[in-house]
Structures are given as C-alpha cells and as structure tokens.
Design an enzyme around this catalytic site. Structure first.
Site, PDB file in Angstrom:
ATOM      1  N   HIS A   1      -5.633   1.642  -4.216  1.00 36.13           N
ATOM      2  CA  HIS A   1      -4.768   1.080  -3.179  1.00 36.13           C
ATOM      3  C   HIS A   1      -4.332  -0.328  -3.559  1.00 36.13           C
ATOM      4  O   HIS A   1      -4.878  -0.953  -4.461  1.00 36.13           O
ATOM      5  CB  HIS A   1      -5.470   1.082  -1.820  1.00 36.13           C
TER       6      HIS A   1
ATOM      7  N   HIS B   1      -2.810   0.838   6.915  1.00 36.85           N
ATOM      8  CA  HIS B   1      -3.095   0.780   5.479  1.00 36.85           C
ATOM      9  C   HIS B   1      -3.300   2.192   4.953  1.00 36.85           C
ATOM     10  O   HIS B   1      -3.891   3.036   5.621  1.00 36.85           O
ATOM     11  CB  HIS B   1      -4.344  -0.070   5.226  1.00 36.85           C
TER      12      HIS B   1
ATOM     13  N   CYS C   1       0.818  -1.222   0.000  1.00 36.07           N
ATOM     14  CA  CYS C   1       0.000   0.000   0.000  1.00 36.07           C
ATOM     15  C   CYS C   1       0.853   1.275   0.000  1.00 36.07           C
ATOM     16  O   CYS C   1       0.638   2.175  -0.811  1.00 36.07           O
ATOM     17  CB  CYS C   1      -0.995  -0.004   1.152  1.00 36.07           C
TER      18      CYS C   1
END
Length: 173
Positions: free
Chosen positions: A143, A131, A81
C-alpha cells in the site's frame, strides 16, 4: 465472461425478445397494459482471473519505495493508496474504479477468510473506508500509506491494521 458481460447479455436478450415480440403487432387503439413480469437474472458468482490478479500483485510490489503523493497514480509522480491499486490492475489489463470510495461501493465485498492475492483491503480511517491496499498473501499487503512515506509492504496482523480493517473486495474482469 465477466459478471457485467453476462448481465449485459441477459438484458440484451430480454430487451431483444421484448422488442421483437412487439414489432409484429398491428397498431390498435387499446388501453396500455402492464409489462409482463420478468424473473430476475440468475446470480453468477464471478471467478477471479488469477493471471490478472498475479500481475497486479507483481506490478504493485514493483512500486515499493516509490513516494506517496496525494492523487498520484504512476511511478513518475508517486502514488496514493487507490492510485497504486488502480495502476496495478490497469497494468494487468483490468479496469477498476480510481478512488477508494468508488472501489468500496463498486467491487465485490469479501471476508477475511476469503482473501486471495490480488484482493483489495479496506481500512477505517476517521470512521470511513478511507484507505485501500492490495493483499499479497500470508496476511501481508502492499500500500501507499500516507504523506512523507513510500509504497511499502505491511502485515495485517499488526495491532493497528487489525483494529482498522473493514473488509476485503474482489476485482473481477
């Protein structure tokens, strides 16, 4: 001029003024004195570089379909990510921290109502900001979700993402 550049310039000016003021004095044996009180540097609200932000969004979207790879930060190896965000901004000519935690700590926090395309979105995984995604507008973000998946576009209005969303952050140059 970026916030860091402005702060550096102010600190340099203050340091130069202090050093030059001291250089004309002849040495005298006297007790040390406390340094003069300085007023804090003015707070400057950074203005995001719209071109860099647009480029970062375009670069990230071009990676849709690339595989997730822990520690990955290129189309050849895949992305995690933060690697996706780092890669997108690096290709837009802007340096960002490399890890999600460093991005969380170092970038300018913003609320959901302030989000612009190119802003970062942080999500709570296991009680921590673990994240990050890149906001592309209209409640959507790109993402690299997790192992076994690919870079994808998701919707912030999905119940899962609404529940785990923490905050946004703005990259400044």
């Amino acid at each position: 001029m970026s916030v860091v550049s402005r702060i550096t310039l102010v600190l340099f000016a203050l340091t130069s003024a202090t050093l030059s003021a001291c250089s004309w004095q002849t040495p005298v044996a006297s007790p040390p004195t406390a340094p003069p009180q300085r007023s804090p540097a003015p707070v400057v609200t950074p203005t995001p570089n719209e071109s860099a932000r647009s480029t970062a969004v375009a670069v990230a979207l071009a990676q849709v379909g690339k595989p997730y790879r822990f520690g990955g930060a290129s189309p050849n190896e895949g992305f995690d990510c933060s690697g996706l965000v780092w890669f997108a901004y690096r290709n837009a000519g802007v340096q960002t921290p490399r890890t999600t935690r460093a991005m969380w700590r170092e970038l300018l926090p913003i609320g959901r109502d302030e989000l612009l395309p190119g802003d970062l979105l942080f999500f709570n995984i296991d009680g921590k900001p673990e994240h990050v995604g890149l906001y592309i507008g209209d409640d959507r973000f790109v993402h690299a979700p997790s192992s076994g998946k690919t870079v994808t576009v998701a919707d912030m209005s999905q119940p899962y993402y609404r529940r785990v969303w923490l905050r946004g952050a703005r990259v400044t140059d």
